[in-house]
Design a protein around this motif. Structure first.
Motif, mmCIF file in Angstrom:
data_model
loop_
_atom_site.group_PDB
_atom_site.id
_atom_site.type_symbol
_atom_site.label_atom_id
_atom_site.label_comp_id
_atom_site.label_asym_id
_atom_site.label_seq_id
_atom_site.Cartn_x
_atom_site.Cartn_y
_atom_site.Cartn_z
ATOM 1 N N ASN A 1 53.600 49.131 37.399
ATOM 2 C CA ASN A 1 52.396 49.955 37.342
ATOM 3 C C ASN A 1 52.555 51.302 38.038
ATOM 4 O O ASN A 1 51.675 52.132 37.964
ATOM 5 C CB ASN A 1 51.211 49.183 37.932
ATOM 6 N N SER B 1 45.272 53.975 42.327
ATOM 7 C CA SER B 1 45.411 53.557 40.932
ATOM 8 C C SER B 1 46.329 52.363 40.712
ATOM 9 O O SER B 1 46.080 51.553 39.831
ATOM 10 C CB SER B 1 45.849 54.734 40.065
ATOM 11 N N SER C 1 44.969 48.442 39.363
ATOM 12 C CA SER C 1 45.441 47.976 38.060
ATOM 13 C C SER C 1 46.217 46.677 38.202
ATOM 14 O O SER C 1 46.121 45.790 37.344
ATOM 15 C CB SER C 1 46.278 49.055 37.374
ATOM 16 N N ALA D 1 43.640 43.945 38.632
ATOM 17 C CA ALA D 1 42.972 43.627 37.374
ATOM 18 C C ALA D 1 43.877 42.791 36.479
ATOM 19 O O ALA D 1 43.455 41.785 35.906
ATOM 20 C CB ALA D 1 42.568 44.913 36.657
ATOM 21 N N GLU D 2 45.152 43.194 36.393
ATOM 22 C CA GLU D 2 46.069 42.452 35.524
ATOM 23 C C GLU D 2 46.313 41.047 36.035
ATOM 24 O O GLU D 2 46.401 40.097 35.250
ATOM 25 C CB GLU D 2 47.395 43.202 35.409
#
Lengths: 135, 428
Positions: free
Chosen positions: B68, B137, B141, B144-145
Motif C-alpha cells: 500500500n 493514507s 487502507s 480497511a483491506e
C-alpha cells in the motif's frame, strides 16, 4: 483570522538574514521585541503562537511527532495557568533562546507546499502533446 | 483433417513457448531479468515483480504495508503528481501482493513506456516512506483491506489453510492483522531496502519490445542495489492440521479440505485437479459430468491448485448455505479423493488431460497468467507442459493422489463452528 501570505504570514526574515549587515543591525531590535512580547516568560515557544484555526495548520499539528505534540499541550496549559494567576514563571523556567526552535514551521511549510501543488495541478495547462506515432 | 486443423494451434503454441522461454535467458549485463511478450495487443503494460511477498517478510504484515506504500511520495515526484500525470497519460497503476511476489504494474498506451518505466523505477528506488503518509493514507487502507479480508470466508479459509500447511514462510498471512505486531514506517522502509534489489526484481512487459524494455530498465534502474540482506527464503516444509474459525454464522458456511507438498506442481496434480472438479464446462449442466457422487444441491465445490516455487497446495473449497449441506458435500469430496484410482480411467482420464491442457494454454493468454508463469520462475514452455500432461496415466495419477493423501490433511472450517463438521466426521 485570515493571514496574508499563507499560514505563516508575511516575513522579511529570509531577506534580512541574507544580508549580514542588516541582520546585525536588526537582531538587537528583534530581541527587544521578543522580550516585550513576553511569551518566553510564560514558557511558550514562538511556534506556539501561530494561529491554529486553519485547516493547513491543523493538518501540520496532526503530523507532529507524539512527544512534540504532548509538550506543546503542556506548555500551553502552563501558560494559561500563569495567565489565570496573573504571574510569570520563575526565571529559571523561562524559555531559553536556544529552546525556542521552530518545531512546527517545517510541517506547516510541507502542508503549504502540498496545497500549492494541488492548486497548480487543478489549474494546469497541458502543453506537451505526445508526438504523432511514426510508422 | 483433424491434424490440419490442429497445426496452426501448434505453431502459435510454439511461438508463445519461445517467448516464455526467452525470460529465463534474458538476464542482462546489469543483472536485471527482463521478459517481454508482444502478440500485437493494442495496449501495453510493464510489471515490476519483486521478491517481497509475505513469505519473505521479517515482521508479520509488513509486506501488506509495503504494497500500500506503492506510488506514494518519491524523491522527485509527489504522490499527487504520480496520480495526475498517470491520469494525463491515461494509464492505470496497481500493486498486488502474493505470497512470493509483490507486483507493481502500469498499464498504458503504446508509446508511453519511457514515462512509466521511469515512474516504476522511481517507486522502487526512491519512495520516501514518510511518517505522515503512513498515518494518513497507508494505515487506513491497510486496516480497511484487512477488515474486509477477515470478513470474507474464502480468503480466511485459504489464509488459515496456508498457515496450517506451511506454518512459516508461505504460511504467513497475506494481510496485516490488527492483532499483529506494531508496524511503523521504519519497518516498511527497512523491508523495502532489503527486498528492492536487482537480484530480487524481474521486469515483465506485454505489448512492448523486449530490447526496448531492457534498454529502458537498464537506464533507470542502474542505481538499484544488486542484492539485499534477506533475499533468501527458507525452504518450505509441509505440515497440515485442522482449524476452525468462527465467522458470520448466518452467512455461507465454508470448509477447506486440502493437501500440500513441499515440491513444485507436477503434471499429475494438474490432471487430478482437472479431474476432481465440480465446475461444468457448460453452464447449468451440473451433474452431467461430475466426479463427485451424492453431491447435494446448493453446494459449491471449487478445486484449488496453488503452485509456488517450492511447494503446492491442492484442495477443495466447499461452500453451502447450511452446515448440513457442507457436511454432505465434504463427505462426497473425501470419498472421491480416496477413490481416485477407481474413478480415473478411460474417458475420465482423457477428459481430465484435455481440460488440464486447455487451462494451462488459456492461462498463457492473459497477462495475469503469463505473470504467474514468470513468477514461478520455471523454464517450462507450453510445449513441455503439454507433453508432461499427456504422459500422465491413470496409474501415475493414482499414485500421485495416494502419496498426497497419505500425508496429514489441511482442514479448515469457517463459519458457524458449532455445527460445521470436524475432519474425522468427513472421513479424513
Amino acid at each position: 483570522m485570515v493571514l496574508l501570505g499563507g499560514p505563516l504570514g508575511i516575513s522579511l526574515a529570509p531577506y534580512i538574514v541574507k544580508n549580514p549587515g542588516l541582520h546585525r543591525f536588526i537582531k538587537p531590535w528583534a530581541n527587544m521585541f521578543i522580550n516585550a512580547s513576553g511569551y518566553r516568560k510564560v514558557g511558550l515557544r514562538y511556534d506556539d503562537l501561530i494561529s491554529e484555526e486553519r485547516e493547513d495548520v491543523q493538518k501540520a499539528l496532526s503530523r507532529l511527532p507524539d512527544k512534540e505534540s504532548y509538550d506543546r499541550v503542556y506548555r500551553m496549559r502552563r501558560a494559561f495557568q500563569c495567565d489565570t494567576m496573573r504571574r510569570l514563571l520563575p526565571k529559571d523556567q523561562w524559555t531559553k533562546p536556544e529552546e525556542d526552535v521552530r518545531y512546527l514551521t517545517p510541517y506547516i511549510r510541507e502542508v503549504e507546499k502540498e496545497d500549492t501543488e494541488r492548486a497548480e495541478w487543478d489549474a494546469m495547462d497541458v502543453k506537451a502533446v505526445r508526438k504523432p506515432l511514426t510508422a | 483433417m483433424l491434424a490440419a486443423v490442429r497445426s496452426p494451434c501448434r505453431r502459435a503454441a510454439s511461438k508463445a513457448a519461445l517467448r516464455t522461454r526467452s525470460f529465463a535467458t534474458s538476464v542482462n549485463a546489469a543483472g536485471l531479468r527482463v521478459a517481454a511478450f508482444d502478440n500485437g495487443q493494442p495496449s501495453a503494460s510493464v510489471t515490476f515483480l519483486v521478491k517481497a511477498g509475505t513469505r519473505h517478510e521479517s515482521k508479520a504484515g509488513v509486506a501488506h504495508f509495503l504494497k500500500n506504500f506503492a506510488f506514494k511520495n518519491t524523491a522527485n515526484r509527489s504522490a499527487l503528481r504520480i496520480a495526475r500525470e498517470t491520469e494525463l497519460y491515461g494509464g492505470i497503476l496497481s500493486s498486488s501482493l502474493g505470497r512470493e511476489h509483490l507486483a507493481l504494474t502500469a498499464e498504458f498506451l503504446k508509446g508511453d513506456e519511457a514515462y512509466f518505466v521511469d515512474l516504476l523505477s522511481e517507486v522502487v528506488t526512491s519512495t520516501r516512506f514518510s511518517r505522515h503518509e503512513f498515518m494518513e493514507s497507508v494505515l487506513p487502507s491497510v486496516q480497511a483491506e484487512s477488515s474486509e479480508a477477515s470478513h470474507n470466508p474464502v480468503l480466511t479459509a485459504l489464509d488459515v489453510a496456508h498457515s496450517l500447511a506451511f506454518r512459516k514462510g508461505l504460511g504467513s498471512s497475506l494481510v496485516a492483522s490488527p492483532a499483529g505486531p506494531v508496524i511503523t514506517e521504519e519497518d516498511v522502509k527497512a523491508y523495502a531496502h532489503s527486498t528492492f534489489t536487482k537480484s530480487g526484481l524481474s521486469v515483465f512487459g506485454t505489448g512492448i519490445d523486449s530490447a526496448t524494455l531492457a534498454k529502458l530498465v537498464e537506464k533507470s534502474l542502474s542505481s538499484l542495489a544488486s542484492s539485499g540482506s534477506s533475499a533468501s527464503a527458507s525452504a518450505t516444509k509441509y505440515f497440515g492440521g485442522e482449524s476452525r474459525v468462527l465467522l458470520e454464522s448466518h452467512g455461507p458456511q465454508t470448509i477447506f479440505i486440502g493437501y500440500g507438498s513441499a515440491s513444485a506442481v507436477t503434471p499429475e496434480l494438474q490432471v487430478l485437479a482437472a479431474h476432481l472438479t465440480n465446475t461444468p464446462s457448460i453452464k447449468w449442466s451440473e451433474g452431467a459430468v461430475s466426479t463427485f457422487s451424492n453431491m447435494p444441491h446448493g453446494a459449491s465445490v471449487q478445486t484449488v491448485l496453488l503452485p509456488y516455487s517450492d511447494a503446492t497446495l491442492f484442495g477443495f473449497l466447499i461452500q453451502a448455505p447450511t452446515s448440513e449441506t457442507v457436511h454432505q458435500a465434504g463427505k462426497s469430496v473425501v470419498a472421491a479423493l480416496k477413490d481416485v484410482s477407481g474413478s480415473f480411467k478411460g474417458d475420465a482420464l482423457k477428459r481430465a488431460i484435455a481440460k488440464a491442457k486447455m487451462s494451462s494454454a488459456a492461462a498463457l493468454e492473459t497477462r495475469q497468467g503469463l505473470l504467474d508463469a514468470i513468477s514461478l520462475d520455471s523454464n517450462t514452455t507450453l510445449e513441455s507442459a503439454f507433453t508432461g500432461i499427456e504422459k500422465v496415466s491413470a496409474q501415475t495419477a493414482g499414485s500421485a493422489a495416494s502419496s498426497l493423501t497419505k500425508s496429514k490433511p489441511v482442514y479448515v472450517a469457517v463459519g458457524d463452528v458449532h455445527s460445521l463438521p470436524h475432519a474425522d466426521e468427513l472421513g479424513l
